[in-house]
Scaffold this motif. Structure first.
Motif, mmCIF file in Angstrom:
data_model
loop_
_atom_site.group_PDB
_atom_site.id
_atom_site.type_symbol
_atom_site.label_atom_id
_atom_site.label_comp_id
_atom_site.label_asym_id
_atom_site.label_seq_id
_atom_site.Cartn_x
_atom_site.Cartn_y
_atom_site.Cartn_z
ATOM 1 N N ARG A 31 -104.171 88.954 -86.907
ATOM 2 C CA ARG A 31 -103.583 88.144 -87.990
ATOM 3 C C ARG A 31 -104.181 86.748 -88.018
ATOM 4 O O ARG A 31 -104.545 86.242 -89.088
ATOM 5 C CB ARG A 31 -102.064 88.064 -87.822
ATOM 6 C CG ARG A 31 -101.320 89.374 -88.083
ATOM 7 C CD ARG A 31 -99.830 89.133 -88.209
ATOM 8 N NE ARG A 31 -99.257 88.540 -87.004
ATOM 9 C CZ ARG A 31 -98.806 89.233 -85.965
ATOM 10 N NH1 ARG A 31 -98.864 90.553 -85.974
ATOM 11 N NH2 ARG A 31 -98.276 88.618 -84.919
ATOM 12 N N HIS A 32 -104.271 86.124 -86.852
ATOM 13 C CA HIS A 32 -104.801 84.763 -86.808
ATOM 14 C C HIS A 32 -106.284 84.729 -87.172
ATOM 15 O O HIS A 32 -106.748 83.782 -87.818
ATOM 16 C CB HIS A 32 -104.583 84.146 -85.425
ATOM 17 C CG HIS A 32 -103.171 83.755 -85.150
ATOM 18 N ND1 HIS A 32 -102.492 82.830 -85.908
ATOM 19 C CD2 HIS A 32 -102.290 84.178 -84.202
ATOM 20 C CE1 HIS A 32 -101.265 82.675 -85.438
ATOM 21 N NE2 HIS A 32 -101.110 83.489 -84.406
ATOM 22 N N ASN A 33 -107.031 85.763 -86.778
ATOM 23 C CA ASN A 33 -108.449 85.795 -87.106
ATOM 24 C C ASN A 33 -108.663 85.924 -88.610
ATOM 25 O O ASN A 33 -109.552 85.287 -89.185
ATOM 26 C CB ASN A 33 -109.141 86.944 -86.369
ATOM 27 C CG ASN A 33 -110.648 86.845 -86.438
ATOM 28 O OD1 ASN A 33 -111.229 85.786 -86.223
ATOM 29 N ND2 ASN A 33 -111.293 87.952 -86.751
ATOM 30 N N GLN B 187 -103.503 83.580 -77.725
ATOM 31 C CA GLN B 187 -103.302 85.022 -77.726
ATOM 32 C C GLN B 187 -104.412 85.753 -76.962
ATOM 33 O O GLN B 187 -104.151 86.761 -76.295
ATOM 34 C CB GLN B 187 -103.220 85.539 -79.161
ATOM 35 C CG GLN B 187 -101.993 85.094 -79.931
ATOM 36 C CD GLN B 187 -100.707 85.673 -79.353
ATOM 37 O OE1 GLN B 187 -100.703 86.750 -78.757
ATOM 38 N NE2 GLN B 187 -99.612 84.954 -79.523
ATOM 39 N N HIS C 231 -105.072 78.081 -86.509
ATOM 40 C CA HIS C 231 -105.264 79.500 -86.220
ATOM 41 C C HIS C 231 -106.264 79.715 -85.086
ATOM 42 O O HIS C 231 -106.120 80.660 -84.297
ATOM 43 C CB HIS C 231 -105.682 80.245 -87.483
ATOM 44 C CG HIS C 231 -104.560 80.395 -88.461
ATOM 45 N ND1 HIS C 231 -103.459 81.188 -88.204
ATOM 46 C CD2 HIS C 231 -104.340 79.832 -89.676
ATOM 47 C CE1 HIS C 231 -102.616 81.121 -89.212
ATOM 48 N NE2 HIS C 231 -103.122 80.313 -90.119
ATOM 49 N N ASN C 232 -107.263 78.857 -84.960
ATOM 50 C CA ASN C 232 -108.143 78.939 -83.796
ATOM 51 C C ASN C 232 -107.370 78.667 -82.513
ATOM 52 O O ASN C 232 -107.567 79.338 -81.491
ATOM 53 C CB ASN C 232 -109.304 77.950 -83.927
ATOM 54 C CG ASN C 232 -110.454 78.501 -84.741
ATOM 55 O OD1 ASN C 232 -110.713 79.698 -84.751
ATOM 56 N ND2 ASN C 232 -111.161 77.619 -85.441
ATOM 57 N N ALA D 47 -106.540 84.879 -90.923
ATOM 58 C CA ALA D 47 -106.146 83.595 -91.504
ATOM 59 C C ALA D 47 -107.210 82.524 -91.238
ATOM 60 O O ALA D 47 -107.469 81.669 -92.101
ATOM 61 C CB ALA D 47 -104.801 83.154 -90.928
ATOM 62 N N ARG D 48 -107.832 82.578 -90.077
ATOM 63 C CA ARG D 48 -108.907 81.640 -89.739
ATOM 64 C C ARG D 48 -110.069 81.809 -90.714
ATOM 65 O O ARG D 48 -110.611 80.828 -91.240
ATOM 66 C CB ARG D 48 -109.360 81.905 -88.315
ATOM 67 C CG ARG D 48 -110.737 81.391 -87.968
ATOM 68 C CD ARG D 48 -111.168 81.891 -86.595
ATOM 69 N NE ARG D 48 -112.584 81.673 -86.422
ATOM 70 C CZ ARG D 48 -113.501 82.650 -86.408
ATOM 71 N NH1 ARG D 48 -113.139 83.910 -86.547
ATOM 72 N NH2 ARG D 48 -114.768 82.359 -86.242
ATOM 73 N N ALA E 107 -101.498 90.039 -83.042
ATOM 74 C CA ALA E 107 -101.445 88.620 -83.394
ATOM 75 C C ALA E 107 -102.850 88.050 -83.521
ATOM 76 O O ALA E 107 -103.130 87.243 -84.421
ATOM 77 C CB ALA E 107 -100.649 87.853 -82.339
ATOM 78 N N PRO F 259 -97.406 75.535 -87.691
ATOM 79 C CA PRO F 259 -98.089 75.968 -88.914
ATOM 80 C C PRO F 259 -98.297 74.814 -89.877
ATOM 81 O O PRO F 259 -97.490 73.874 -89.931
ATOM 82 C CB PRO F 259 -97.131 77.015 -89.496
ATOM 83 C CG PRO F 259 -96.348 77.496 -88.322
ATOM 84 C CD PRO F 259 -96.189 76.307 -87.427
ATOM 85 N N SER G 186 -104.157 79.146 -82.055
ATOM 86 C CA SER G 186 -103.273 80.290 -81.838
ATOM 87 C C SER G 186 -104.055 81.481 -81.302
ATOM 88 O O SER G 186 -103.587 82.206 -80.412
ATOM 89 C CB SER G 186 -102.572 80.664 -83.144
ATOM 90 O OG SER G 186 -101.808 79.580 -83.632
ATOM 91 N N LEU G 187 -105.260 81.692 -81.832
ATOM 92 C CA LEU G 187 -106.131 82.753 -81.334
ATOM 93 C C LEU G 187 -106.444 82.561 -79.859
ATOM 94 O O LEU G 187 -106.415 83.518 -79.068
ATOM 95 C CB LEU G 187 -107.438 82.758 -82.129
ATOM 96 C CG LEU G 187 -107.527 83.643 -83.359
ATOM 97 C CD1 LEU G 187 -108.774 83.304 -84.158
ATOM 98 C CD2 LEU G 187 -107.534 85.106 -82.967
#
Length: 208
Positions: free
Chosen positions: A71-73, A48, A41-42, A75-76, A68, A25, A44-45
């Protein structure tokens, strides 16, 4: 202040360098920090999304992957908006008093063209292309596939590299045109209604 704007070459190098180490992070307090947050976040996406497509995993694990991803989308998309805010402020193309509002007010010279895609969205696409390039490069190095597979992936890799270079050039030109008063972009709020328990009908029903 405009001299400190990031170039596509700088961003691409930072993206590639990040992919060479384990994801972690990122805290952000400037445009480069938010570019790194978006890339994290991309990344992490991507991981996932791969996991969510497993066919032999327990349903509970797939549900966890899907949540997940959500959440990442979110935040992205938040990071894209923050990137645009910083770039517009640096370029002097937005009223600072309205920057954090739902409708930031543009302060552009008459005659400037409005670019349909924001600079932050372009950097987001460059980030995703970096992930595709890294993944496709791995396919060209596999020893458990035939030459035809590696060759096909090598050709795709070349196209992806060209696409990223083209998009990087478009990003640089947008910033240059914006700095010169020929173009501008806006902050476009995503308003992801499905993530808001006050706006998602299914979540509203659950709360009653």
């Amino acid at each position: 202040m405009t001299a400190a704007l990031p170039s596509s070459t700088e961003v691409i190098a930072a993206h590639d360098a990040a992919l060479a180490v384990a994801p972690a992070p990122v805290d952000a307090d400037d445009v480069r920090g938010w570019i790194s947050v978006n890339h994290f976040h991309n990344r992490s996406l991507w991981a996932q999304e791969d996991l969510a497509r497993r066919t032999q995993a327990p349903d509970a694990e797939i549900v966890a992957n899907k949540r997940a991803i959500d959440r990442h989308n979110q935040a992205r998309n938040d990071a894209i908006e923050r990137i645009d805010e910083f770039l517009l402020a640096a370029l002097g193309l937005v009223d600072p008093a309205t920057l954090a509002s739902a409708l930031p007010r543009s302060t552009v010279a008459p005659g400037a063209r409005l670019n349909s895609e924001t600079a932050g969205s372009m950097l987001d696409r460059i980030s995703i292309l970096g992930l595709k390039i890294a993944a496709m490069r791995e396919q060209t190095l596999r020893a458990d596939v035939d030459d035809a597979h590696r060759q096909a992936c090598g050709e795709r890799l070349q196209r992806l590299v060209q696409q990223r270079a083209d998009l990087g050039q478009c990003f640089d030109e947008l910033l240059a045109d914006s700095r010169a008063g020929r173009a501008y972009f806006k902050v476009y709020r995503q308003f992801k209604m499905y993530n808001d328990p006050r706006l998602n009908p299914a979540l509203i029903a659950e709360s009653k």
